[in-house]
Design a protein around this motif. Structure first.
Motif, short mmCIF file in Angstrom:
data_model
loop_
_atom_site.label_atom_id
_atom_site.label_comp_id
_atom_site.label_asym_id
_atom_site.label_seq_id
_atom_site.Cartn_x
_atom_site.Cartn_y
_atom_site.Cartn_z
N ALA A 175 0.90 -1.25 -0.06
CA ALA A 175 0.00 -0.09 0.10
C ALA A 175 0.93 1.40 0.12
CB ALA A 175 -0.94 -0.10 1.32
N HIS A 176 2.16 1.35 0.73
CA HIS A 176 2.66 2.50 0.88
C HIS A 176 4.05 2.58 -0.02
CE1 HIS A 176 4.53 -0.80 3.16
NE2 HIS A 176 5.50 -0.41 3.18
N TRP A 177 4.25 1.55 -0.99
CA TRP A 177 5.27 1.63 -2.06
C TRP A 177 4.66 2.72 -3.11
CZ3 TRP A 177 8.83 -2.79 -3.45
CH2 TRP A 177 9.01 -3.58 -2.29
N ASN A 178 5.80 3.21 -3.74
CA ASN A 178 5.54 4.12 -4.81
C ASN A 178 6.36 3.45 -6.08
OD1 ASN A 178 8.60 4.93 -4.98
ND2 ASN A 178 8.25 6.32 -3.17
N GLN A 179 6.08 4.25 -7.01
CA GLN A 179 6.28 3.65 -8.45
C GLN A 179 8.07 3.41 -8.58
OE1 GLN A 179 3.95 2.61 -11.08
NE2 GLN A 179 6.01 1.51 -11.53
N ASP A 180 8.83 4.53 -8.16
CA ASP A 180 10.01 4.38 -8.24
C ASP A 180 10.78 3.09 -7.41
OD1 ASP A 180 10.44 6.47 -9.63
OD2 ASP A 180 10.93 7.93 -7.99
N GLU A 181 10.22 2.71 -6.24
CA GLU A 181 10.40 1.58 -5.50
C GLU A 181 10.07 0.46 -6.31
OE1 GLU A 181 10.07 3.23 -1.01
OE2 GLU A 181 8.09 2.65 -2.16
N LEU A 182 8.99 0.28 -6.79
CA LEU A 182 8.71 -0.87 -7.62
C LEU A 182 9.69 -1.10 -8.92
CD1 LEU A 182 4.91 -0.50 -7.72
CD2 LEU A 182 5.96 -2.32 -6.58
N ASP A 183 9.69 0.08 -9.69
CA ASP A 183 10.62 -0.03 -10.73
C ASP A 183 12.21 -0.46 -10.32
OD1 ASP A 183 8.76 0.73 -12.53
OD2 ASP A 183 9.27 2.89 -12.39
N GLN A 184 12.79 0.15 -9.10
CA GLN A 184 13.88 -0.30 -8.58
C GLN A 184 14.08 -1.80 -8.17
OE1 GLN A 184 15.06 1.63 -5.04
NE2 GLN A 184 17.07 1.84 -5.56
N ILE A 185 13.23 -2.29 -7.67
CA ILE A 185 13.23 -3.75 -7.01
C ILE A 185 13.46 -4.35 -8.34
CG2 ILE A 185 10.89 -4.33 -6.72
CD1 ILE A 185 13.85 -5.11 -4.29
N ILE A 186 12.30 -4.57 -9.28
CA ILE A 186 12.08 -5.09 -10.58
C ILE A 186 13.50 -5.09 -11.52
CG2 ILE A 186 11.16 -4.95 -12.68
CD1 ILE A 186 8.56 -4.05 -11.40
N VAL A 187 14.36 -4.15 -11.36
CA VAL A 187 15.71 -3.95 -12.13
C VAL A 187 16.71 -4.70 -11.32
CG1 VAL A 187 17.28 -2.45 -12.77
CG2 VAL A 187 15.14 -1.97 -13.14
N GLN A 188 16.66 -4.35 -9.94
CA GLN A 188 17.66 -5.11 -9.10
C GLN A 188 17.50 -6.29 -8.90
OE1 GLN A 188 17.05 -3.39 -5.15
NE2 GLN A 188 18.26 -1.70 -5.48
N LYS A 189 16.34 -7.04 -8.94
CA LYS A 189 16.44 -8.54 -8.87
C LYS A 189 16.08 -9.11 -10.39
CE LYS A 189 14.66 -10.82 -5.55
NZ LYS A 189 13.69 -11.17 -4.55
N GLY A 190 16.12 -8.31 -11.52
CA GLY A 190 15.77 -9.00 -12.71
C GLY A 190 14.46 -9.66 -13.12
N LEU A 191 13.38 -9.23 -12.45
CA LEU A 191 12.11 -9.55 -12.48
C LEU A 191 11.36 -9.44 -13.71
CD1 LEU A 191 10.65 -8.62 -9.03
CD2 LEU A 191 11.82 -10.76 -9.63
N PRO A 192 10.94 -10.38 -14.27
CA PRO A 192 10.25 -10.18 -15.68
C PRO A 192 8.95 -9.31 -15.51
CG PRO A 192 9.46 -12.33 -14.63
CD PRO A 192 10.79 -11.78 -13.66
N LYS A 193 8.92 -8.20 -16.61
CA LYS A 193 7.84 -7.38 -16.81
C LYS A 193 6.85 -7.92 -17.73
CE LYS A 193 10.09 -3.61 -18.38
NZ LYS A 193 10.20 -2.17 -18.74
N HIS A 194 5.62 -7.58 -17.57
CA HIS A 194 4.49 -7.98 -18.29
C HIS A 194 4.66 -7.25 -19.58
CE1 HIS A 194 0.49 -8.19 -20.13
NE2 HIS A 194 0.20 -8.83 -18.94
N PRO A 195 4.61 -7.99 -20.60
CA PRO A 195 5.14 -7.33 -22.04
C PRO A 195 4.40 -6.22 -22.50
CG PRO A 195 4.03 -9.53 -22.19
CD PRO A 195 4.11 -9.48 -20.70
N LEU A 196 3.08 -6.02 -22.06
CA LEU A 196 2.56 -4.99 -22.18
C LEU A 196 2.75 -3.64 -21.89
CD1 LEU A 196 -1.39 -6.29 -22.62
CD2 LEU A 196 0.37 -6.03 -24.46
N VAL A 197 3.61 -3.53 -20.50
CA VAL A 197 4.09 -2.50 -20.18
C VAL A 197 4.56 -1.58 -20.98
CG1 VAL A 197 5.57 -1.55 -18.10
CG2 VAL A 197 3.99 -3.58 -17.73
N ASP A 198 5.64 -1.86 -21.62
CA ASP A 198 6.49 -1.20 -22.67
C ASP A 198 5.57 -0.77 -23.87
OD1 ASP A 198 8.72 -1.19 -21.12
OD2 ASP A 198 9.60 -2.99 -22.07
#
Length: 240
Positions: A175-198
């Motif tokens: 609930a308290h997370w922001n977009q930058d925090e989400l983006d950062q953890i996705i990049v740091q951990k190499g998590l796969p993005k939904h293909p429609l995001v881009d």
């Protein structure tokens, strides 16, 4: 806040007020551990759309307990990319209990014979294809975990980490997370993005009712665009 001391699994659940007092400002991983492995052991599920930001919460749940039930509502109106993404993410994270639920075929035959209910009444379509299937699936559980975040829209800007929703307890670890925090953890951990995001889809639901949004717009502007609708109905209290 540091994680709470482990609690003995209780025969009867704590009240909402007790849960808030113990865990109302806990960090996300600690909250998930407490809810999944202690307070609601074998009585809680993650409800995930496997949408644009779902991967962060799915990864956290996999760290805590990869056997946690993950309820995926297959409305039969989803993007093919979402279904394929579900399978990829489950395999990569080691999630072993994906529970796919679909609308009742009898209800569909009676209420949406030509599959175009969404063109006439989006609320009725969401009720048929999302709200009722989830309600049936949730009969087995006392609590559920969602990926809702305050920054997503003005209708979500005050959601708590723990809330009472009808007869269930709803857990919102991000609930308290922001977009930058989400983006950062996705990049740091190499998590796969939904293909429609881009492709300009920051919030992804059913194909007929989801469209891309312009940079800087409310991230949920592409959901039921122009209809004055911001929620499908599963996150309205007393619906479960």
């Amino acid at each position: 806040m540091t994680a709470a001391q482990p609690q003995t699994v209780l025969d009867s659940p704590r009240s909402y007020e007790e849960l808030m007092a113990l865990y109302g400002d806990m960090d996300s991983l600690g909250l998930l551990d407490a809810m999944i492995n202690q307070e609601f052991k074998d009585r809680i599920a993650l409800v995930s759309s496997f949408g644009a930001e779902s991967i962060v919460l799915l990864d956290l749940v996999a760290q805590v307990n990869p056997a946690t039930p993950v309820i995926f509502i297959h409305t039969q109106k989803l993007f093919g990319e979402t279904v394929r993404y579900r399978d990829k993410v489950a395999e990569q994270l080691g999630l072993t209990n994906i529970v796919t639920v679909k609308p009742d075929p009898v209800d569909v035959a009676n209420e949406d014979k030509n599959g175009l209910l969404w063109t006439r009444d989006t609320d009725a379509c969401c009720d048929l294809r999302k709200v009722r299937p989830l309600a049936r699936a949730m009969n087995e559980y006392d609590a559920w975990i969602t990926g809702r975040k305050r920054f997503q829209s003005t209708t979500r800007n005050a959601i708590p980490l723990i809330e009472k929703d009808g007869s269930k307890i709803k857990i919102n670890p991000l609930a308290h997370w922001n977009q930058d925090e989400l983006d950062q953890i996705i990049v740091q951990k190499g998590l796969p993005k939904h293909p429609l995001v881009d492709q300009g889809y920051p919030s992804i639901g059913c194909m007929p009712c989801t469209s891309p949004v312009e940079a800087g717009q409310d991230r949920r502007m592409g959901r039921w665009a122009g209809q004055g609708k911001t929620e499908c109905g599963i996150h309205i209290a007393e619906n479960i």
